[in-house]
Write an enzyme that holds these catalytic residues in place. Structure first.
Site, PDB file in Angstrom:
ATOM      1  CB  CYS A   1      52.185  45.910  40.569  1.00 48.12           C
ATOM      2  SG  CYS A   1      51.532  47.564  40.639  1.00 48.12           S
TER       3      CYS A   1
ATOM      4  NE  ARG B   1      50.584  40.146  41.502  1.00 46.20           N
ATOM      5  CZ  ARG B   1      50.820  39.914  42.808  1.00 46.20           C
ATOM      6  NH1 ARG B   1      50.622  38.696  43.282  1.00 46.20           N
ATOM      7  NH2 ARG B   1      51.231  40.860  43.616  1.00 46.20           N
TER       8      ARG B   1
ATOM      9  CD1 TRP C   1      44.882  46.944  39.156  1.00 46.29           C
ATOM     10  CD2 TRP C   1      45.295  47.430  41.295  1.00 46.29           C
ATOM     11  NE1 TRP C   1      43.681  46.995  39.809  1.00 46.29           N
ATOM     12  CE2 TRP C   1      43.893  47.281  41.117  1.00 46.29           C
ATOM     13  CE3 TRP C   1      45.768  47.729  42.552  1.00 46.29           C
ATOM     14  CZ2 TRP C   1      42.992  47.428  42.158  1.00 46.29           C
ATOM     15  CZ3 TRP C   1      44.862  47.860  43.596  1.00 46.29           C
ATOM     16  CH2 TRP C   1      43.495  47.728  43.386  1.00 46.29           C
TER      17      TRP C   1
ATOM     18  CG  ASN D   1      53.118  44.938  44.101  1.00 49.25           C
ATOM     19  OD1 ASN D   1      52.249  45.807  44.064  1.00 49.25           O
ATOM     20  ND2 ASN D   1      52.908  43.733  44.589  1.00 49.25           N
ATOM     21  N   GLY D   2      53.728  48.209  45.247  1.00 50.81           N
ATOM     22  CA  GLY D   2      53.530  48.771  46.587  1.00 50.81           C
ATOM     23  C   GLY D   2      53.265  50.264  46.485  1.00 50.81           C
TER      24      GLY D   2
ATOM     25  CD  GLU E   1      32.120  33.658  49.252  1.00 53.04           C
ATOM     26  OE1 GLU E   1      32.324  34.682  49.927  1.00 53.04           O
ATOM     27  OE2 GLU E   1      32.802  33.340  48.267  1.00 53.04           O
TER      28      GLU E   1
ATOM     29  CE  LYS F   1      33.357  34.488  44.993  1.00 54.60           C
ATOM     30  NZ  LYS F   1      33.800  34.745  46.315  1.00 54.60           N
TER      31      LYS F   1
ATOM     32  CD  GLU G   1      34.399  38.466  44.038  1.00 56.88           C
ATOM     33  OE1 GLU G   1      35.384  39.201  44.138  1.00 56.88           O
ATOM     34  OE2 GLU G   1      34.289  37.416  44.675  1.00 56.88           O
TER      35      GLU G   1
ATOM     36  CG  HIS H   1      13.537  43.908  61.331  1.00 60.87           C
ATOM     37  ND1 HIS H   1      12.716  44.355  62.325  1.00 60.87           N
ATOM     38  CD2 HIS H   1      13.714  42.585  61.555  1.00 60.87           C
ATOM     39  CE1 HIS H   1      12.416  43.366  63.144  1.00 60.87           C
ATOM     40  NE2 HIS H   1      13.006  42.280  62.705  1.00 60.87           N
TER      41      HIS H   1
ATOM     42  CE  LYS I   1      42.809  34.629  44.214  1.00 61.57           C
ATOM     43  NZ  LYS I   1      41.404  34.211  44.454  1.00 61.57           N
TER      44      LYS I   1
HETATM   45  C1  AGP Z   1      36.690  37.132  47.130  1.00 58.60           C
HETATM   46  O1  AGP Z   1      36.099  36.515  46.009  1.00 58.60           O
HETATM   47  C2  AGP Z   1      37.503  38.358  46.762  1.00 58.60           C
HETATM   48  N1  AGP Z   1      38.438  38.092  45.764  1.00 58.60           N
HETATM   49  C3  AGP Z   1      38.060  39.063  47.984  1.00 58.60           C
HETATM   50  O2  AGP Z   1      36.982  39.417  48.808  1.00 58.60           O
HETATM   51  C4  AGP Z   1      39.068  38.273  48.844  1.00 58.60           C
HETATM   52  O3  AGP Z   1      38.402  37.233  49.528  1.00 58.60           O
HETATM   53  C5  AGP Z   1      39.676  39.235  49.874  1.00 58.60           C
HETATM   54  O4  AGP Z   1      40.382  40.240  49.184  1.00 58.60           O
HETATM   55  C6  AGP Z   1      40.598  38.547  50.877  1.00 58.60           C
HETATM   56  O5  AGP Z   1      41.686  37.965  50.203  1.00 58.60           O
HETATM   57  P1  AGP Z   1      42.627  36.933  51.012  1.00 58.60           P
HETATM   58  O6  AGP Z   1      41.778  35.756  51.369  1.00 58.60           O
HETATM   59  O7  AGP Z   1      43.731  36.609  50.076  1.00 58.60           O
HETATM   60  O8  AGP Z   1      43.099  37.651  52.250  1.00 58.60           O
END
Ligand code: AGP
Length: 610
Positions: A2, A27, A74, A98-99, A482, A486, A489, A505, A605
């Site tokens: 949120c 967000r 959210w 938010n929470g 990584e 990318k 996601e 394996h 985010k």
């Molecule tokens: C990465 O592209 C994602 N958005 C997600 O995995 C992110 O890296 C993860 O939530 C950790 O976030 P932070 O680095 O703000 O702790």
């Protein structure tokens, strides 16, 4: 997560709140709303959906007032709907949150027994009902809020209005972030800095357990027990433009292309190449303290965890200190074997990831020294670690982390050289060589970015795939992880990464003509092995996209497509360089598939709840 905004001052604030919410869209959210106080009454507008829909509602039925709050929701409790959207209004009280309130059902039952009528399924409405209840008891707003928040369990960032006290805006922070913006005769609050930047760069980062009472006369900061607290404003080193797209199609694209500057900003001020030395303005350890460290733990989530895996290679190679890397969500429940003779490094772009913060708490409780690597000045992680090293990536708005990752790698690279130099594991000349390579990385990345159109041309064909396999060995395996993250996601294509030596394996069963395989194949000790892995893929008709260095011509017989990076003998540098084409490949495939690149479905985010 949120997004919260609030304003109190001399301006009519309804569209100011809307504009501030737009800067928090990254967000992720599914409904939105604002509330203002006008003529002793609360007026509010809210809707399910996006901010453009709220804007239409405000134009159709405007609300005016010089104190107000806004929210992008959210959903965590109660489906996305108008009735569950914030602000929640009960009598003279309006609130955004938010929470997660973990004891909301007990509180709701108590209130219903006292006759309270609930209209939503949210946990947040319980907070508004409690404040309204205490106000009815003749208690003033500040005390009513204090009584309420001391009954709550869980995480909550709150902004609260009360029609009976129109010259008050109350902000509360527990676990979910909240920042106060100090303007000229006006004050703002927001969940994150980009919402404040157009109005002020002078901010106060609220700490857990703090309550702020904002009025046209100024700000008071108090503990949950009412104890007045001092506060130190900081000036954010960002401009509103830095938080805007600056002409790029997406924030993610902008942030990929910002990496040369982001790495330069993260590295340059910390390197004395003449003397082969590294300096961290916010962190230093004596040789004695460093010698006491028997083991380094690195804990993070998502992309930051991948950075930690790369950091293990760097630190172990140069410092010969054992490094264990763990996921925040695992570490916090593992009852980890960690103590005062260990250094716990927590990596987080946002500095607000719940699992990473919980790992910090676990490590501190067991006596570990803690070091945060973080991109947000004054974030919870930055304030609660013993030491912090900031990445200077600037605000990262795209949900998919890019420049934060490569600046995290740059900090880990510097840290490995710093420790190795202190321990005498590297000579001055060796330090100079490592540091010179790192200082070259912005220019080398610029060269790779110039290939972006060639990489974009791969998108149409590969965007049809339903599955991808990414292969890498040694320090390049986390880079493969990584790259796969990318792609999955932002394009929603299933992608997984494997250590190339593991293929036989199991994963080799997946290979056929429909399975693109991205292979990280830079020169080095494992290059011949990777070439044979590629042969295994090719002989099963797999379509290979090879990432390799200029000069590795043999590879052209094995790969369908090749992306080259500038040649270097430094594996740490190669790891950083190989990341860039993987980011671009994922980005262009996602754009071709038409997904929401900056706000991918189901993602946020910063994951500030468990
Ligand atoms: C990465 O592209 C994602 N958005 C997600 O995995 C992110 O890296 C993860 O939530 C950790 O976030 P932070 O680095 O703000 O702790």
């Amino acid at each position: 997560m949120c997004g919260i905004v609030g304003y109190i001052g001399f301006q009519d604030c309804s569209f100011l709140l809307l504009d501030a919410l737009k800067r928090l869209e990254y967000r992720g959210y599914d409904s939105a709303g604002i509330a203002v106080i006008k003529g002793g009454a609360i007026e509010y507008r809210r809707c399910q959906g996006k901010l453009y829909q709220l804007e239409a509602l405000l134009r159709e039925r405007p609300v005016k007032g010089n104190v107000g709050i806004g929210h992008t929701r959210w959903a965590t409790h109660g489906a996305p709907s108008e009735i569950n959207a914030h602000p929640h209004v009960v009598g003279p009280v309006a609130i955004v949150h938010n929470g997660i309130i973990e004891n909301y059902l007990d509180l709701k039952e108590e209130l219903q027994q006292q006759g309270a009528k609930f209209s939503s399924q949210t946990d947040t409405e319980v907070i508004a009902q409690l404040i309204a209840y205490f106000l009815q008891e003749g208690i003033f707003l500040e005390e009513a809020v204090r009584k309420t928040i001391n009954k709550l369990e869980g995480s909550f960032a709150l902004a609260i209005l009360c029609a009976q006290e129109p010259n008050r805006l109350i902000a509360v922070r527990k676990e979910s972030p909240l920042i106060i913006g100090l303007g000229e005769g006006e004050y703002l609050i927001a969940s994150d800095a980009p919402a404040l930047l157009p109005y002020t760069k002078k901010v106060v980062f609220m700490n857990d357990g703090e309550m702020a009472i904002l009025s046209s006369e100024g700000i008071e900061l108090k503990s949950f027990s009412g104890q007045p607290l001092s506060f130190q404003p900081v000036v954010l080193p960002w401009t509103p433009l830095m938080a805007e797209k600056a002409g790029y199609k997406h924030f993610m694209q902008k942030e990929i292309f910002e990496q040369p500057r982001a790495i330069a900003d993260t590295v340059r001020s910390r390197v004395d190449l003449e003397r082969g030395k590294v300096f961290f303005e916010e962190f230093c350890l004596s040789l004695e303290e460093l010698k006491e460290i028997e083991k380094i733990w690195i804990v993070a989530c998502g992309t930051s965890w991948h950075a930690g895996l790369v950091g293990k290679y760097m630190l172990e190679k140069l410092c010969r200190i054992p490094v264990e890397v763990d996921l925040g969500s695992e570490f916090r429940y593992r009852d980890p074997i960690i103590n005062e003779k260990m250094l716990l490094i927590l990596i987080s772009q946002s500095g607000e990831t719940a699992d990473t913060l919980a790992a910090l708490k676990e490590g501190k409780a067991k006596g570990a020294k803690t070091l945060g690597i973080c991109n947000v000045l004054g974030s919870t992680l930055a304030r609660e670690c013993d030491h912090v090293i900031y990445t200077h990536a600037g605000p990262e708005i795209g949900v998919a982390s890019t420049k934060a990752f490569t600046t995290q790698l740059s900090v880990l690279y510097l840290l490995a050289v710093y420790f190795a130099s202190l321990l005498g594991k590297l000579t001055t000349e060796e330090c100079k060589a490592y540091l010179s390579d790192l200082l070259k990385s912005p220019g080398l990345i610029d060269n790779i970015l110039k290939q972006s159109e060639e990489i974009e041309r791969l998108a149409p064909e590969y965007s049809k795939a339903e599955d991808f396999l990414y292969l890498g060995r040694d320090i390049y395996f986390p880079i493969a992880l990584e790259g796969a993250l990318k792609l999955k996601e932002i394009s929603y294509i299933h992608a997984e990464a494997y250590a190339a030596g593991e293929m036989k394996h199991g994963p080799i069963a997946l290979i056929d003509e429909n399975m693109p395989v991205v292979v990280l194949a830079p020169q080095g000790k494992t290059y011949p092995k990777v070439l044979s892995n590629m042969e295994e893929v090719r002989s099963r008709k797999g379509k290979i996209i090879a990432l390799t260095e200029l000069g590795c011509e043999k590879i052209s017989e094995k790969a369908r497509d090749i992306i080259y990076i500038p040649s270097t003998s430094n594996p740490f540098l190669k790891a950083i360089l190989l990341t860039i084409p993987l980011q671009l490949l994922a980005y262009y495939i996602a754009v071709f598939r038409g997904t929401d690149v900056d706000q991918p479905r189901n993602l946020a985010k910063s994951v500030t709840v468990e």
